[in-house]
Scaffold this motif. Sequence first.
Motif, PDB file in Angstrom:
ATOM      1  N   LEU A  72      19.903  93.689  35.713  1.00  0.00           N
ATOM      2  CA  LEU A  72      19.874  95.064  36.224  1.00  0.00           C
ATOM      3  C   LEU A  72      18.561  95.765  35.890  1.00  0.00           C
ATOM      4  CD1 LEU A  72      23.493  96.111  35.162  1.00  0.00           C
ATOM      5  CD2 LEU A  72      22.713  95.526  37.467  1.00  0.00           C
ATOM      6  N   ARG A  73      17.628  95.011  35.253  1.00  0.00           N
ATOM      7  CA  ARG A  73      16.334  95.543  34.820  1.00  0.00           C
ATOM      8  C   ARG A  73      16.485  96.690  33.826  1.00  0.00           C
ATOM      9  NH1 ARG A  73      12.360  93.256  37.424  1.00  0.00           N
ATOM     10  NH2 ARG A  73      10.830  94.847  36.830  1.00  0.00           N
ATOM     11  N   ASP A  74      17.571  96.647  33.085  1.00  0.00           N
ATOM     12  CA  ASP A  74      17.790  97.609  31.999  1.00  0.00           C
ATOM     13  C   ASP A  74      17.240  96.973  30.726  1.00  0.00           C
ATOM     14  OD1 ASP A  74      18.641  99.390  30.100  1.00  0.00           O
ATOM     15  OD2 ASP A  74      20.755  99.373  30.700  1.00  0.00           O
ATOM     16  N   PHE A  75      15.923  97.034  30.571  1.00  0.00           N
ATOM     17  CA  PHE A  75      15.258  96.293  29.504  1.00  0.00           C
ATOM     18  C   PHE A  75      15.593  96.820  28.111  1.00  0.00           C
ATOM     19  CE2 PHE A  75      12.236  95.859  33.179  1.00  0.00           C
ATOM     20  CZ  PHE A  75      12.611  94.554  33.485  1.00  0.00           C
ATOM     21  N   ALA A  76      15.800  98.119  28.000  1.00  0.00           N
ATOM     22  CA  ALA A  76      16.128  98.697  26.690  1.00  0.00           C
ATOM     23  C   ALA A  76      17.464  98.154  26.181  1.00  0.00           C
ATOM     24  CB  ALA A  76      16.161 100.215  26.775  1.00  0.00           C
ATOM     25  N   THR A  77      18.457  98.108  27.072  1.00  0.00           N
ATOM     26  CA  THR A  77      19.768  97.577  26.686  1.00  0.00           C
ATOM     27  C   THR A  77      19.678  96.091  26.367  1.00  0.00           C
ATOM     28  OG1 THR A  77      20.937  99.231  27.991  1.00  0.00           O
ATOM     29  CG2 THR A  77      22.147  97.222  27.447  1.00  0.00           C
ATOM     30  N   ALA A  78      18.906  95.359  27.177  1.00  0.00           N
ATOM     31  CA  ALA A  78      18.746  93.923  26.939  1.00  0.00           C
ATOM     32  C   ALA A  78      18.113  93.665  25.582  1.00  0.00           C
ATOM     33  CB  ALA A  78      17.894  93.303  28.046  1.00  0.00           C
ATOM     34  N   LEU A  79      17.069  94.405  25.277  1.00  0.00           N
ATOM     35  CA  LEU A  79      16.380  94.219  23.999  1.00  0.00           C
ATOM     36  C   LEU A  79      17.306  94.550  22.832  1.00  0.00           C
ATOM     37  CD1 LEU A  79      13.812  93.534  22.475  1.00  0.00           C
ATOM     38  CD2 LEU A  79      13.063  95.906  22.792  1.00  0.00           C
ATOM     39  N   ARG A  80      18.083  95.606  22.971  1.00  0.00           N
ATOM     40  CA  ARG A  80      19.026  95.981  21.912  1.00  0.00           C
ATOM     41  C   ARG A  80      20.080  94.890  21.719  1.00  0.00           C
ATOM     42  NH1 ARG A  80      19.577 100.675  23.484  1.00  0.00           N
ATOM     43  NH2 ARG A  80      21.424 100.454  24.828  1.00  0.00           N
ATOM     44  N   ALA A  81      20.577  94.326  22.810  1.00  0.00           N
ATOM     45  CA  ALA A  81      21.594  93.266  22.716  1.00  0.00           C
ATOM     46  C   ALA A  81      21.010  92.015  22.070  1.00  0.00           C
ATOM     47  CB  ALA A  81      22.139  92.938  24.104  1.00  0.00           C
ATOM     48  N   PHE A  82      19.791  91.626  22.459  1.00  0.00           N
ATOM     49  CA  PHE A  82      19.158  90.454  21.860  1.00  0.00           C
ATOM     50  C   PHE A  82      18.889  90.674  20.373  1.00  0.00           C
ATOM     51  CE2 PHE A  82      17.151  89.001  26.145  1.00  0.00           C
ATOM     52  CZ  PHE A  82      18.365  88.451  26.514  1.00  0.00           C
ATOM     53  N   GLY A  83      18.439  91.879  20.032  1.00  0.00           N
ATOM     54  CA  GLY A  83      18.183  92.192  18.622  1.00  0.00           C
ATOM     55  C   GLY A  83      19.452  92.120  17.795  1.00  0.00           C
ATOM     56  N   ASP A  84      20.557  92.625  18.361  1.00  0.00           N
ATOM     57  CA  ASP A  84      21.844  92.552  17.646  1.00  0.00           C
ATOM     58  C   ASP A  84      22.307  91.101  17.515  1.00  0.00           C
ATOM     59  OD1 ASP A  84      21.876  95.282  17.381  1.00  0.00           O
ATOM     60  OD2 ASP A  84      23.265  95.633  19.048  1.00  0.00           O
ATOM     61  N   ALA A  85      22.069  90.305  18.553  1.00  0.00           N
ATOM     62  CA  ALA A  85      22.472  88.893  18.509  1.00  0.00           C
ATOM     63  C   ALA A  85      21.722  88.146  17.410  1.00  0.00           C
ATOM     64  CB  ALA A  85      22.230  88.238  19.857  1.00  0.00           C
ATOM     65  N   LEU A  86      20.490  88.568  17.146  1.00  0.00           N
ATOM     66  CA  LEU A  86      19.704  87.904  16.100  1.00  0.00           C
ATOM     67  C   LEU A  86      20.280  88.132  14.703  1.00  0.00           C
ATOM     68  CD1 LEU A  86      16.051  88.477  17.350  1.00  0.00           C
ATOM     69  CD2 LEU A  86      17.165  86.279  16.920  1.00  0.00           C
ATOM     70  N   GLU A  87      21.099  89.173  14.554  1.00  0.00           N
ATOM     71  CA  GLU A  87      21.780  89.376  13.268  1.00  0.00           C
ATOM     72  C   GLU A  87      22.705  88.203  12.976  1.00  0.00           C
ATOM     73  OE1 GLU A  87      21.342  91.928  11.096  1.00  0.00           O
ATOM     74  OE2 GLU A  87      19.714  92.616  12.406  1.00  0.00           O
ATOM     75  N   TYR A  88      23.211  87.572  14.022  1.00  0.00           N
ATOM     76  CA  TYR A  88      24.122  86.439  13.873  1.00  0.00           C
ATOM     77  C   TYR A  88      23.416  85.103  14.064  1.00  0.00           C
ATOM     78  CZ  TYR A  88      27.399  90.270  14.521  1.00  0.00           C
ATOM     79  OH  TYR A  88      28.067  91.456  14.392  1.00  0.00           O
ATOM     80  N   ARG A  89      22.240  85.117  14.720  1.00  0.00           N
ATOM     81  CA  ARG A  89      21.479  83.892  14.945  1.00  0.00           C
ATOM     82  C   ARG A  89      20.027  84.077  14.489  1.00  0.00           C
ATOM     83  NH1 ARG A  89      22.933  81.468  20.934  1.00  0.00           N
ATOM     84  NH2 ARG A  89      25.170  81.131  20.625  1.00  0.00           N
ATOM     85  N   PRO A  90      19.825  84.291  13.212  1.00  0.00           N
ATOM     86  CA  PRO A  90      18.463  84.584  12.733  1.00  0.00           C
ATOM     87  C   PRO A  90      17.506  83.408  12.828  1.00  0.00           C
ATOM     88  CG  PRO A  90      19.956  84.304  10.878  1.00  0.00           C
ATOM     89  CD  PRO A  90      20.809  84.304  12.110  1.00  0.00           C
ATOM     90  N   HIS A  91      18.026  82.188  13.012  1.00  0.00           N
ATOM     91  CA  HIS A  91      17.172  81.005  13.079  1.00  0.00           C
ATOM     92  C   HIS A  91      17.128  80.390  14.478  1.00  0.00           C
ATOM     93  CE1 HIS A  91      16.992  81.392   8.790  1.00  0.00           C
ATOM     94  NE2 HIS A  91      18.298  81.220   8.673  1.00  0.00           N
ATOM     95  N   ASP A  92      17.434  81.180  15.482  1.00  0.00           N
ATOM     96  CA  ASP A  92      17.378  80.730  16.873  1.00  0.00           C
ATOM     97  C   ASP A  92      15.965  81.008  17.390  1.00  0.00           C
ATOM     98  OD1 ASP A  92      17.524  80.489  19.663  1.00  0.00           O
ATOM     99  OD2 ASP A  92      19.648  81.048  19.695  1.00  0.00           O
ATOM    100  N   ALA A  93      15.114  79.975  17.414  1.00  0.00           N
ATOM    101  CA  ALA A  93      13.703  80.157  17.779  1.00  0.00           C
ATOM    102  C   ALA A  93      13.553  80.698  19.193  1.00  0.00           C
ATOM    103  CB  ALA A  93      12.947  78.846  17.623  1.00  0.00           C
ATOM    104  N   ASP A  94      14.359  80.198  20.121  1.00  0.00           N
ATOM    105  CA  ASP A  94      14.250  80.646  21.508  1.00  0.00           C
ATOM    106  C   ASP A  94      14.631  82.114  21.644  1.00  0.00           C
ATOM    107  OD1 ASP A  94      13.940  80.052  24.433  1.00  0.00           O
ATOM    108  OD2 ASP A  94      16.042  80.676  24.432  1.00  0.00           O
ATOM    109  N   LEU A  95      15.698  82.532  20.946  1.00  0.00           N
ATOM    110  CA  LEU A  95      16.119  83.934  21.014  1.00  0.00           C
ATOM    111  C   LEU A  95      15.079  84.836  20.351  1.00  0.00           C
ATOM    112  CD1 LEU A  95      18.184  86.065  21.742  1.00  0.00           C
ATOM    113  CD2 LEU A  95      19.452  85.485  19.656  1.00  0.00           C
ATOM    114  N   LEU A  96      14.505  84.384  19.255  1.00  0.00           N
ATOM    115  CA  LEU A  96      13.432  85.141  18.597  1.00  0.00           C
ATOM    116  C   LEU A  96      12.250  85.323  19.551  1.00  0.00           C
ATOM    117  CD1 LEU A  96      13.593  83.397  15.123  1.00  0.00           C
ATOM    118  CD2 LEU A  96      13.808  85.872  15.449  1.00  0.00           C
TER     119      LEU A  96
END
Length: 213
Positions: free
Chosen positions: A103-127
């Motif tokens: 939906l090109r809602d980049f702010a929401t996407a970035l927030r969701a990815f950042g929150d996901a990193l709390e659970y996947r801190p060693h996911d190189a691709d997600l980082l």
Amino acid sequence: SDAKPEAEPSRVSAPPRSRRPHVFSLHSRIVRDRRARAKRLFEAAMASFAESRWLEAAGGVRLAIAFDPWNEIYKERFGEVQRKAHEERAKQLLREGESALELRDFATALRAFGDALEYRPHDADLLHRSARLAWATGGDLHQAKEWAMAAVELDGTNASHHRVLGQIYKAAGLEANARRELEAAVAIDPKDEEARAELRAFGSRALRWLGGK
């Protein structure tokens, strides 16, 4: 005349004490009730776990431990349930991020990815994706740098990881660091045109390194 001895006062019996539960028996009953409730919560949580409802199961085991913190079985199972719950939560957040990107809602996407990193801190691709999105949308460059550095540390053989870190350094005005990472990207993948273009933008010194192209 002889004085009569005074009559002894009649003994008045004390009123019977109201029967109150002894403090120890009261405490024991409270503990029993709490443990019984913890057992019910734990059993319900395990039923949820068996049906792959990880988040619900984790909440139930957490409550069981709160009611009976001495039960080691609850604590042992909580680790396993929590890992599954974290995996499920990360997947949910990634789905939210992907939908937001569509939906090109980049702010929401970035927030969701950042929150996901709390659970996947060693996911190189997600980082890497989070860092690139933060850089591309003009987000927090300091956070973007931390993510990009972590991606490089986890997978330093990926040219795009070095390129994005270089682009972030460049945006932050750290030319020497940017050049180092961009050169590393081209060394790993000479066909990385995006990294080569970034280096060309630095001027003649970069052009000489690239063989004058």
